[in-house]
Design a protein around this motif. Structure first.
Motif, PDB file in Angstrom:
ATOM      1  N   THR A 120       0.854  -1.176   0.000  1.00  0.00           N
ATOM      2  CA  THR A 120       0.000   0.000   0.000  1.00  0.00           C
ATOM      3  C   THR A 120       0.891   1.226   0.000  1.00  0.00           C
ATOM      4  N   ARG A 121       0.639   2.121  -0.903  1.00  0.00           N
ATOM      5  CA  ARG A 121       1.433   3.329  -1.034  1.00  0.00           C
ATOM      6  C   ARG A 121       0.544   4.528  -0.773  1.00  0.00           C
ATOM      7  N   VAL A 122       1.007   5.433   0.088  1.00  0.00           N
ATOM      8  CA  VAL A 122       0.268   6.647   0.403  1.00  0.00           C
ATOM      9  C   VAL A 122       1.112   7.845  -0.030  1.00  0.00           C
ATOM     10  N   PRO A 123       0.759   8.480  -1.138  1.00  0.00           N
ATOM     11  CA  PRO A 123       1.485   9.690  -1.517  1.00  0.00           C
ATOM     12  C   PRO A 123       1.237  10.795  -0.491  1.00  0.00           C
ATOM     13  N   VAL A 124       2.230  11.608  -0.266  1.00  0.00           N
ATOM     14  CA  VAL A 124       2.114  12.672   0.731  1.00  0.00           C
ATOM     15  C   VAL A 124       0.936  13.582   0.412  1.00  0.00           C
ATOM     16  N   THR A 125       0.659  13.791  -0.857  1.00  0.00           N
ATOM     17  CA  THR A 125      -0.419  14.702  -1.243  1.00  0.00           C
ATOM     18  C   THR A 125      -1.803  14.165  -0.876  1.00  0.00           C
ATOM     19  N   ARG A 126      -1.921  12.868  -0.588  1.00  0.00           N
ATOM     20  CA  ARG A 126      -3.216  12.279  -0.237  1.00  0.00           C
ATOM     21  C   ARG A 126      -3.456  12.178   1.266  1.00  0.00           C
ATOM     22  N   VAL A 127      -2.440  12.488   2.072  1.00  0.00           N
ATOM     23  CA  VAL A 127      -2.569  12.372   3.527  1.00  0.00           C
ATOM     24  C   VAL A 127      -3.458  13.496   4.052  1.00  0.00           C
TER      25      VAL A 127
END
Length: 185
Positions: A120-127
């Motif tokens: 699972t990858r969470v881009p910083v822009t989606r946090v």
């Protein structure tokens, strides 16, 4: 040119030393017990219940008047506890050994599993926001669970379970700082 003093031992790295999190990070060894406790008791209970029901069914089928059914039920429950506890312990150990996380400039990634690998990858822009959770056993062992809430509806949060408390604080602060920088633009 002045240099900042080195961080005291035990504090999470900041700045150039934060590059240590670019590689996949395993969970600390002290987290193993929490994975075992999360899996073994429920599976042991379920297998004990199933074993006692199968033993009762066997007693009814073998003995028409029902005499002698209680010892078979107790044996079935005991066998179910042993088998279920062992399977739950193995499952918890496997989950512990095959859970990794990493932080890179693009965001946070969590990898679980071996045969069925899930990353699972969470881009910083989606946090959206970040939570730290610490139960009594986690506090006692210096661990925490980081919950990263993301934009969107499906799988809107990513959980990094039982990581070192200092690492969890570092991740929360670092990702939180990135959120603030993105909102300032």
């Amino acid at each position: 040119m002045t240099q900042s003093p080195p961080d005291p031992p035990g504090t999470p790295a900041t700045g150039p030393a934060a590059d240590q999190f670019l590689d996949w990070q395993a969970l600390p060894a002290r987290a193993r017990l929490l994975f075992l406790l999360a899996n073994a008791p429920p599976l042991a209970f379920a297998c004990a219940l199933g074993g006692s029901l199968l033993a009762k069914l066997g007693a009814v089928l073998l003995d028409a008047d029902g005499a002698g059914g209680l010892p078979m039920v107790l044996v079935g429950a005991a066998l179910g506890l042993l088998i279920g506890g062992g399977l739950g312990g193995m499952l918890g150990h496997k989950q512990f050994r095959h859970t990794y996380w990493r932080l890179d400039p693009e965001g946070l990634a969590v990898r679980r599993g071996r045969m069925w690998l899930r990353e699972t990858r969470v881009p910083v822009t989606r946090v959206q926001h970040l939570d730290l959770k610490r139960g009594p056993l986690q506090r006692r062992r210096g661990l925490a669970t980081l919950v990263v809430h993301t934009a969107g509806t499906r799988n809107s949060s990513v959980v990094v379970p039982n990581i070192d408390f200092d690492d969890a604080q570092f991740l929360r602060d670092r990702l939180g700082r990135q959120i603030d920088l993105d909102h300032d633009d």
